[in-house]
Design an enzyme around this catalytic site. Structure first.
Site, PDB file in Angstrom:
ATOM      1  N   LEU A 168       8.236   4.845  21.468  1.00  0.00           N
ATOM      2  CA  LEU A 168       8.332   4.934  20.007  1.00  0.00           C
ATOM      3  C   LEU A 168       9.549   4.162  19.500  1.00  0.00           C
ATOM      4  CD1 LEU A 168       7.459   8.715  20.036  1.00  0.00           C
ATOM      5  CD2 LEU A 168       6.045   6.928  18.958  1.00  0.00           C
ATOM      6  N   PRO A 169       9.604   3.899  18.177  1.00  0.00           N
ATOM      7  CA  PRO A 169      10.693   3.047  17.674  1.00  0.00           C
ATOM      8  C   PRO A 169      12.096   3.636  17.845  1.00  0.00           C
ATOM      9  CG  PRO A 169       8.872   3.103  16.102  1.00  0.00           C
ATOM     10  CD  PRO A 169       8.563   4.126  17.146  1.00  0.00           C
TER      11      PRO A 169
ATOM     12  N   THR B  35      13.852   3.369  23.382  1.00  0.00           N
ATOM     13  CA  THR B  35      15.310   3.244  23.325  1.00  0.00           C
ATOM     14  C   THR B  35      15.792   4.051  22.128  1.00  0.00           C
ATOM     15  OG1 THR B  35      15.186   1.002  24.218  1.00  0.00           O
ATOM     16  CG2 THR B  35      17.243   1.639  23.109  1.00  0.00           C
TER      17      THR B  35
ATOM     18  N   LYS C 299      21.257   2.059  29.187  1.00  0.00           N
ATOM     19  CA  LYS C 299      20.587   1.054  28.340  1.00  0.00           C
ATOM     20  C   LYS C 299      21.549   0.485  27.281  1.00  0.00           C
ATOM     21  CE  LYS C 299      17.224  -1.023  26.064  1.00  0.00           C
ATOM     22  NZ  LYS C 299      16.412  -2.104  26.548  1.00  0.00           N
TER      23      LYS C 299
ATOM     24  N   LYS D 279      19.550  -3.303  16.700  1.00  0.00           N
ATOM     25  CA  LYS D 279      19.305  -1.856  16.877  1.00  0.00           C
ATOM     26  C   LYS D 279      20.107  -1.331  18.079  1.00  0.00           C
ATOM     27  CE  LYS D 279      15.985   1.352  18.760  1.00  0.00           C
ATOM     28  NZ  LYS D 279      14.706   1.614  19.408  1.00  0.00           N
TER      29      LYS D 279
HETATM   30  P1  NAD Z   1       6.487  -1.277  18.181  1.00  0.00           P
HETATM   31  O1  NAD Z   1       6.961  -1.101  16.787  1.00  0.00           O
HETATM   32  O2  NAD Z   1       5.640  -2.459  18.533  1.00  0.00           O
HETATM   33  O3  NAD Z   1       5.653   0.038  18.623  1.00  0.00           O
HETATM   34  C1  NAD Z   1       5.974   1.351  18.236  1.00  0.00           C
HETATM   35  C2  NAD Z   1       4.664   2.100  18.040  1.00  0.00           C
HETATM   36  O4  NAD Z   1       4.951   3.467  17.749  1.00  0.00           O
HETATM   37  C3  NAD Z   1       3.839   1.569  16.851  1.00  0.00           C
HETATM   38  O5  NAD Z   1       2.519   1.270  17.295  1.00  0.00           O
HETATM   39  C4  NAD Z   1       3.868   2.725  15.839  1.00  0.00           C
HETATM   40  O6  NAD Z   1       2.676   2.835  15.074  1.00  0.00           O
HETATM   41  C5  NAD Z   1       4.042   3.917  16.766  1.00  0.00           C
HETATM   42  N1  NAD Z   1       4.588   5.092  16.102  1.00  0.00           N
HETATM   43  C6  NAD Z   1       5.677   5.178  15.288  1.00  0.00           C
HETATM   44  N2  NAD Z   1       5.885   6.462  14.907  1.00  0.00           N
HETATM   45  C7  NAD Z   1       4.908   7.188  15.501  1.00  0.00           C
HETATM   46  C8  NAD Z   1       4.592   8.565  15.499  1.00  0.00           C
HETATM   47  N3  NAD Z   1       5.316   9.452  14.817  1.00  0.00           N
HETATM   48  N4  NAD Z   1       3.509   8.976  16.211  1.00  0.00           N
HETATM   49  C9  NAD Z   1       2.769   8.092  16.916  1.00  0.00           C
HETATM   50  N5  NAD Z   1       3.030   6.764  16.955  1.00  0.00           N
HETATM   51  C10 NAD Z   1       4.082   6.329  16.255  1.00  0.00           C
HETATM   52  O7  NAD Z   1       7.790  -1.246  19.097  1.00  0.00           O
HETATM   53  P2  NAD Z   1       7.952  -1.785  20.602  1.00  0.00           P
HETATM   54  O8  NAD Z   1       8.414  -3.196  20.598  1.00  0.00           O
HETATM   55  O9  NAD Z   1       6.741  -1.408  21.394  1.00  0.00           O
HETATM   56  O10 NAD Z   1       9.221  -0.914  21.082  1.00  0.00           O
HETATM   57  C11 NAD Z   1       9.088   0.445  21.436  1.00  0.00           C
HETATM   58  C12 NAD Z   1      10.408   0.932  22.010  1.00  0.00           C
HETATM   59  O11 NAD Z   1      10.753   0.140  23.134  1.00  0.00           O
HETATM   60  C13 NAD Z   1      11.593   0.838  21.038  1.00  0.00           C
HETATM   61  O12 NAD Z   1      12.383   1.990  21.170  1.00  0.00           O
HETATM   62  C14 NAD Z   1      12.316  -0.422  21.482  1.00  0.00           C
HETATM   63  O13 NAD Z   1      13.701  -0.387  21.173  1.00  0.00           O
HETATM   64  C15 NAD Z   1      12.075  -0.380  22.985  1.00  0.00           C
HETATM   65  N6  NAD Z   1      12.122  -1.683  23.661  1.00  0.00           N
HETATM   66  C16 NAD Z   1      11.459  -2.758  23.150  1.00  0.00           C
HETATM   67  C17 NAD Z   1      11.512  -3.971  23.819  1.00  0.00           C
HETATM   68  C18 NAD Z   1      10.767  -5.184  23.278  1.00  0.00           C
HETATM   69  O14 NAD Z   1      11.006  -6.302  23.784  1.00  0.00           O
HETATM   70  N7  NAD Z   1       9.880  -5.045  22.311  1.00  0.00           N
HETATM   71  C19 NAD Z   1      12.253  -4.103  25.001  1.00  0.00           C
HETATM   72  C20 NAD Z   1      12.894  -2.983  25.525  1.00  0.00           C
HETATM   73  C21 NAD Z   1      12.825  -1.779  24.832  1.00  0.00           C
END
Ligand code: NAD
Length: 291
Positions: free
Chosen positions: A65-66, A95, A170, A245
């Site tokens: 999740l975000p 994260t 992290k 972030k």
């Molecule tokens: P993203 O925004 O693509 O995906 C997040 C998903 O969560 C979305 O599909 C959203 O609809 C869903 N969501 C939000 N609130 C919700 C809720 N209450 N119930 C159900 N679903 C819900 O983000 P991402 O890029 O997949 O990143 C996810 C996590 O991974 C973050 O914490 C980010 O910091 C971490 N991260 C991302 C990367 C990257 O390269 N994208 C790398 C390492 C870590």
């Protein structure tokens, strides 16, 4: 084979959930985005009507999740912790800030349920390839229960200590990454302005004491590391908004621990300005263009 509830099917969570399907598990999926759910049901996942419905009777729950507020929403307010069976293991791979991670794990432990924080290093490509690095916080029993599920999505799984320590690892790693990327950009920009070919600087520094991942795997100067975002007009990769972030999380964590992180603070301010200038969707190595 296990029943897994997977909640949060975005850029990272979607491919991670697909890898659980490929491993032969039954995967029940939930996301606020109908499109994200459809991608997973098309791949063989089962749509659930709510996080609690997905979690009921599951052997494992995985969330991606975000931020911390979404993680607290899903596990506490939406009732995942109340819904799961005692023998289940919960893994939050998002994260998030350290206090949120510890609060949710403490709530799970209060119900006698094992839970870890397991944030990842590696972007969407590593998520698709199942080669993520997991930094795991939690009890020995929770780590042991979570590891087989994390093995399906990652290559390196490290137990960093008790609850919240995955998030600590992290933020420390990504604060260092933000600082080293700015330093690498400054060095390549300065060298070029003084008449040094970036390829020659790379040849020297990648073997000398300035060597670092930001240079050798992700060089911000184009035409040197073929897979780096600098060769595709700084399309992410890892977006500057996500680096910001993580840097903000590092500064919140530093404040709570009374730790001095002057370079982390400077890097946070640097990325704040870069994102404010409309570059949130640009790869974080794109800061070289500001110099
Ligand atoms: P993203 O925004 O693509 O995906 C997040 C998903 O969560 C979305 O599909 C959203 O609809 C869903 N969501 C939000 N609130 C919700 C809720 N209450 N119930 C159900 N679903 C819900 O983000 P991402 O890029 O997949 O990143 C996810 C996590 O991974 C973050 O914490 C980010 O910091 C971490 N991260 C991302 C990367 C990257 O390269 N994208 C790398 C390492 C870590």
């Amino acid at each position: 084979m296990a029943i897994i509830a997977f909640i949060g099917l975005g850029n990272m969570g979607g491919p991670m959930a697909k890898n659980q399907l490929k491993a032969g598990h039954t995967v029940r999926v939930f996301d606020l985005s109908a499109d994200a759910v459809k991608t997973l049901t098309d791949a063989g996942g089962q749509a659930a009507g709510s996080p609690a419905e997905a979690a009921k009777d599951a052997d494992a729950v995985i969330t991606m999740l975000p931020a911390g507020k979404h993680v607290k929403q899903v596990y506490i307010d939406d009732g995942v912790i109340d819904a799961v069976a005692k023998g289940a293991v919960l893994m939050d791979c998002s994260t998030v800030d350290v206090p949120s991670a510890r609060e949710v794990i403490s709530a799970a432990e209060g119900k006698g349920v094992l839970m870890v924080d397991a944030p990842v290093s590696g972007g969407v490509a590593a998520s698709e390839a199942g080669t993520l690095t997991f930094m795991v916080g939690g009890s020995d029993a929770a780590f042991t229960a979570a590891k087989p599920f994390l093995d399906v999505m990652g290559k390196t799984i490290v137990h960093a200590g008790p609850a919240g320590n995955g998030q600590v690892a992290k933020v420390c790693n990504n604060m260092l990454l933000g600082i080293s990327m700015i330093g690498t950009c400054e060095a390549f920009s300065l060298g070029e302005k003084l008449g040094l070919d970036p390829k020659v600087l790379f040849e020297i520094s990648s073997k000398a004491s300035g060597q670092c991942w930001s240079m050798t795997s992700y060089c911000p100067a184009p035409g040197i590391v073929p897979t780096a975002p600098s060769n595709r007009d700084y399309k992410p990769g890892f977006a500057a908004a996500m680096m910001l972030k993580d840097l903000r999380l590092s500064q919140d964590a530093a404040a709570t621990a009374s730790a001095k992180t002057p370079m982390g603070k400077a890097a946070t301010e640097f990325y704040e300005k870069f994102v404010e200038d409309g570059n949130g969707g640009v790869d974080f190595s794109g800061v070289i263009r500001e110099l």
